[in-house]
Design a protein around this motif. Structure first.
Motif, short mmCIF file in Angstrom:
data_model
loop_
_atom_site.label_atom_id
_atom_site.label_comp_id
_atom_site.label_asym_id
_atom_site.label_seq_id
_atom_site.Cartn_x
_atom_site.Cartn_y
_atom_site.Cartn_z
N PRO A 24 0.82 -1.22 0.00
CA PRO A 24 0.00 0.00 0.00
C PRO A 24 0.85 1.27 0.00
CG PRO A 24 -0.08 -1.07 2.15
CD PRO A 24 0.66 -2.00 1.25
N PHE A 25 2.16 1.12 0.19
CA PHE A 25 3.07 2.27 0.15
C PHE A 25 3.93 2.25 -1.13
CE2 PHE A 25 2.03 1.90 4.61
CZ PHE A 25 1.74 3.21 4.94
N TYR A 26 3.47 1.51 -2.12
CA TYR A 26 4.14 1.47 -3.41
C TYR A 26 4.21 2.89 -3.99
CZ TYR A 26 4.87 0.23 -8.35
OH TYR A 26 5.35 0.13 -9.64
N ASN A 27 5.44 3.35 -4.23
CA ASN A 27 5.64 4.70 -4.78
C ASN A 27 5.19 5.79 -3.83
OD1 ASN A 27 6.97 4.40 -7.14
ND2 ASN A 27 5.28 4.93 -8.48
N ARG A 28 5.02 5.49 -2.54
CA ARG A 28 4.40 6.46 -1.63
C ARG A 28 5.19 6.60 -0.35
NH1 ARG A 28 0.29 7.20 1.80
NH2 ARG A 28 -0.10 5.00 2.13
N ILE A 29 6.53 6.61 -0.47
CA ILE A 29 7.42 6.92 0.65
C ILE A 29 8.37 8.00 0.15
CG2 ILE A 29 9.25 6.06 2.17
CD1 ILE A 29 7.91 3.35 2.14
N ASN A 30 8.61 8.99 0.99
CA ASN A 30 9.52 10.07 0.62
C ASN A 30 10.95 9.58 0.83
OD1 ASN A 30 10.90 12.44 0.24
ND2 ASN A 30 9.61 13.67 1.58
N MET A 31 11.49 8.91 -0.19
CA MET A 31 12.75 8.20 -0.05
C MET A 31 13.95 9.11 0.16
SD MET A 31 11.96 5.01 -0.05
CE MET A 31 13.41 4.03 -0.43
N LEU A 32 13.90 10.34 -0.35
CA LEU A 32 15.04 11.24 -0.25
C LEU A 32 14.82 12.39 0.71
CD1 LEU A 32 16.15 11.38 -3.99
CD2 LEU A 32 17.03 9.93 -2.16
N GLY A 33 13.74 12.34 1.49
CA GLY A 33 13.49 13.40 2.47
C GLY A 33 13.23 14.75 1.83
N ALA A 67 6.10 -15.00 -0.65
CA ALA A 67 5.82 -14.93 0.80
C ALA A 67 4.42 -14.41 1.06
CB ALA A 67 6.86 -14.06 1.48
N LEU A 68 3.97 -13.46 0.28
CA LEU A 68 2.60 -12.95 0.43
C LEU A 68 1.58 -14.03 0.09
CD1 LEU A 68 3.06 -9.38 -1.10
CD2 LEU A 68 2.26 -9.87 1.23
N GLU A 69 1.85 -14.81 -0.95
CA GLU A 69 0.96 -15.92 -1.31
C GLU A 69 0.89 -16.94 -0.18
OE1 GLU A 69 2.37 -17.59 -4.92
OE2 GLU A 69 2.06 -15.76 -6.10
N GLU A 70 2.03 -17.20 0.46
CA GLU A 70 2.08 -18.19 1.54
C GLU A 70 1.33 -17.70 2.78
OE1 GLU A 70 6.34 -20.25 0.20
OE2 GLU A 70 6.29 -18.78 1.82
N LEU A 71 1.20 -16.38 2.92
CA LEU A 71 0.41 -15.83 4.04
C LEU A 71 -1.09 -15.98 3.80
CD1 LEU A 71 1.98 -12.44 5.25
CD2 LEU A 71 1.31 -14.38 6.66
N GLU A 72 -1.48 -15.96 2.52
CA GLU A 72 -2.90 -16.04 2.18
C GLU A 72 -3.53 -17.31 2.76
OE1 GLU A 72 -5.14 -14.16 0.69
OE2 GLU A 72 -3.72 -12.51 0.52
N GLY A 73 -4.67 -17.14 3.38
CA GLY A 73 -5.39 -18.28 3.92
C GLY A 73 -4.85 -18.82 5.23
N ILE A 123 3.89 -5.73 4.63
CA ILE A 123 2.97 -5.37 3.55
C ILE A 123 1.56 -5.83 3.88
CG2 ILE A 123 2.36 -5.86 1.14
CD1 ILE A 123 5.39 -5.94 0.54
N ALA A 124 1.44 -7.08 4.36
CA ALA A 124 0.11 -7.62 4.70
C ALA A 124 -0.52 -6.82 5.84
CB ALA A 124 0.24 -9.08 5.10
N LEU A 125 0.28 -6.40 6.80
CA LEU A 125 -0.23 -5.61 7.93
C LEU A 125 -0.85 -4.30 7.45
CD1 LEU A 125 -0.35 -5.06 11.05
CD2 LEU A 125 1.88 -3.95 10.78
N TRP A 126 -0.11 -3.55 6.62
CA TRP A 126 -0.60 -2.26 6.17
C TRP A 126 -1.70 -2.41 5.13
CZ3 TRP A 126 0.07 2.08 8.67
CH2 TRP A 126 1.14 2.20 9.56
N ALA A 127 -1.63 -3.47 4.32
CA ALA A 127 -2.71 -3.72 3.36
C ALA A 127 -4.02 -4.01 4.09
CB ALA A 127 -2.34 -4.88 2.45
N ALA A 128 -3.93 -4.75 5.21
CA ALA A 128 -5.12 -5.05 6.00
C ALA A 128 -5.69 -3.77 6.64
CB ALA A 128 -4.79 -6.08 7.08
N ILE A 129 -4.80 -2.88 7.07
CA ILE A 129 -5.26 -1.61 7.65
C ILE A 129 -5.96 -0.77 6.59
CG2 ILE A 129 -4.45 0.59 8.62
CD1 ILE A 129 -2.26 -1.03 10.08
#
Length: 507
Positions: free
Chosen positions: A264-273, A427-433, A334-340
């Motif tokens: 959910p933060f894809y392309n959405r972090i201020n990487m260079l401040g 790893a995300l697929e393995e978390l599913e279910g 990723i799963a944590l923030w996607a769930a939020i």
């Protein structure tokens, strides 16, 4: 006709350095043992030099330099003209009575450059053959540089790539570039130059770090962005208790959050401040903020009074730490923030409605996404990210102690290898279910029930606004963490039990 520059050639090399791991594939080919020292008029040095500001894309970072700050270049220009303290005075105060405060504005610190060779390529470009700088070594410690043009004060232009690339000193060069245009500084003002030859970008990153981070602070996000060029997996893996290792791992996890399409933060972090004006849309938190949040939560060692990190500390003395690979760690975050985010899209909490429909305003498109990505939600601010990660780490660390089977996975990922986007997707697929994902969703549903509006959000009462302001600053992290645990203690039974136990441990 070519110009010539006389240089001192000096050796900075120890015999034991020959045994270091020089790997061209990692942008760390073996450097030349000798360095050059010479002086050059500012106008000539600027003409020969390229400055590559560090940029970001999905394939990683490129370049070393910080974003140009015109005010800093202007301050350097004024310092050269007037010295200190006159150059620091407001323009209105620079009158005849203050004239005796003028002093020479010496710049004795060298501009550090790299002389590009015929084999060096930068962003798909090379130095034209006619623009290359050749170096002739004389007897002893003398050397001669043959330049592609003769007139030292000519504002020469290269055919393609500039033959010098600046490692450190860009703002001094820009100061002269601007001063030459308005005539406030002469072009024959000479600057000292330390020059390396054919230096790989990995070593340039190391030099930039040594010059700018070791003796003084720079933008922390910019510094963290150089970690992939600085670190060597071998020494990091063997020194895993060091904070520098944990910060490097946190930077890697942050990088995955930024580059992985499922995040959910894809392309959405201020990487260079960067400032909000130049940062990516919706990127409310800097890379440094994420690194700090992950380092002090999921990667905390548990020593002293610090939290026990799910990815770093021993779950129990018998079982040891959680045996998850880096892709699994990234997938969990990723799963944590996607769930939020998903919980926000599905829930109808009052705070979400207030951000979606300010002051009860009806809209044709009811889109609660702003409650997650907007500039008035703490979930898109450093305070909120640190709060969520701190509480999530405590909750899931306790669950790992109580129900270790939740965290046991059969995985196709080979541990110890470089982290790839494909591995994170696996790893995300393995978390599913899995049962663990259901607990993550329970946590997300509970945490979203908290009022995440920032202090400047609409619809807050005076008391609510005062409480929000109390979450600011270093003491605010503690206050927010306590409030989140109290909120979760009234939620689903399993999460509530863990939250109640955590409240008992709070000071």
């Amino acid at each position: 006709m070519a110009g010539k520059v006389q240089a001192i050639r000096f050796k900075q090399w120890l015999p034991e350095w020959d045994d270091f791991d020089f790997d061209p594939r990692q942008h760390r080919r073996k450097p030349d043992e000798h360095i050059l020292l010479f002086s050059m008029p500012a106008v000539q040095l600027r003409a020969l030099s390229g400055v590559y500001r560090r940029t970001r894309d999905h394939d990683g970072g490129e370049g070393l330099q910080r974003l140009h700050d015109p005010k800093r270049s202007a301050a350097i220009r004024d310092f050269v003209r007037f010295g200190h303290p006159y150059s620091s005075l407001p323009v209105a105060a620079r009158d005849a009575t203050a004239a005796n405060m003028r002093k020479p504005g010496w710049l004795p610190t060298a501009i550090v450059v790299n002389i590009l060779t015929a084999n060096d390529e930068r962003r798909g470009r090379k130095v034209a053959e006619s623009d290359l700088i050749s170096i002739n070594d004389d007897e002893g410690n003398r050397a001669e540089l043959k330049l592609p043009y003769f007139d030292r004060l000519e504002r020469w232009m290269p055919s393609d790539l500039e033959p010098f690339e600046v490692i450190d000193g860009q703002h001094r060069l820009w100061a002269f570039d601007e001063a030459l245009k308005d005539g406030s500084l002469p072009g024959d003002f000479e600057l000292p130059v330390v020059a390396f030859t054919g230096l790989d970008v990995g070593w340039q990153a190391y030099l930039f770090w040594s010059i700018n981070v070791s003796p003084k602070r720079i933008n922390p996000s910019h510094a963290f962005d150089l970690f992939p060029l600085l670190r060597s997996a071998e020494w990091l893996e063997t020194l895993s208790d060091l904070r520098i290792y944990r910060q490097a791992r946190a930077q890697e996890l942050t990088e995955i959050l930024y580059t992985q399409p499922e995040s959910p933060f894809y392309n959405r972090i201020n990487m260079l401040g960067e400032s909000s004006r130049t940062a990516p849309p919706g990127a409310g938190v800097t890379q440094a903020g994420w690194v700090q949040a992950i380092t002090t939560s999921f990667l905390s060692t548990g020593s002293g009074r610090s939290a026990r990190g799910l990815f770093a500390a021993e779950i129990t003395p018998v079982t040891g730490p959680l045996p998850w690979s880096r892709p699994q760690q990234a997938a969990f975050l990723i799963a944590l923030w996607a769930a939020i985010r998903q919980a926000i899209l599905q829930a109808r909490h009052d705070w979400i409605e207030q951000l979606t429909r300010p002051d009860g305003q009806e809209t044709l498109d009811h889109d609660p996404t702003g409650a997650f990505t907007g500039n008035r939600t703490m979930l898109n601010q450093e305070q909120g990210v640190r709060g969520v990660l701190a509480v999530a780490n405590d909750v899931f660390f306790s669950l790992a102690q109580l129900k270790p089977q939740l965290f046991e996975f059969e995985t196709r990922i080979v541990a110890g290898t470089a982290t790839t986007p494909e591995d994170v997707s696996v790893a995300l697929e393995e978390l599913e279910g899995s049962e663990l994902l259901e607990r993550i969703k329970d946590f997300a549903a509970g945490i979203v029930g908290f009022d995440w509006r920032s202090a400047d959000a609409p619809g807050l009462s005076d008391d609510q606004r005062m409480l929000k302001r109390a979450f600011r600053g270093s003491s605010g992290y503690v206050a927010l963490r306590e409030q989140l645990f109290r909120h979760l203690a009234a939620g689903p039974k399993e999460i509530a039990e863990v939250a109640n136990e955590a409240l008992k441990r709070l000071p």
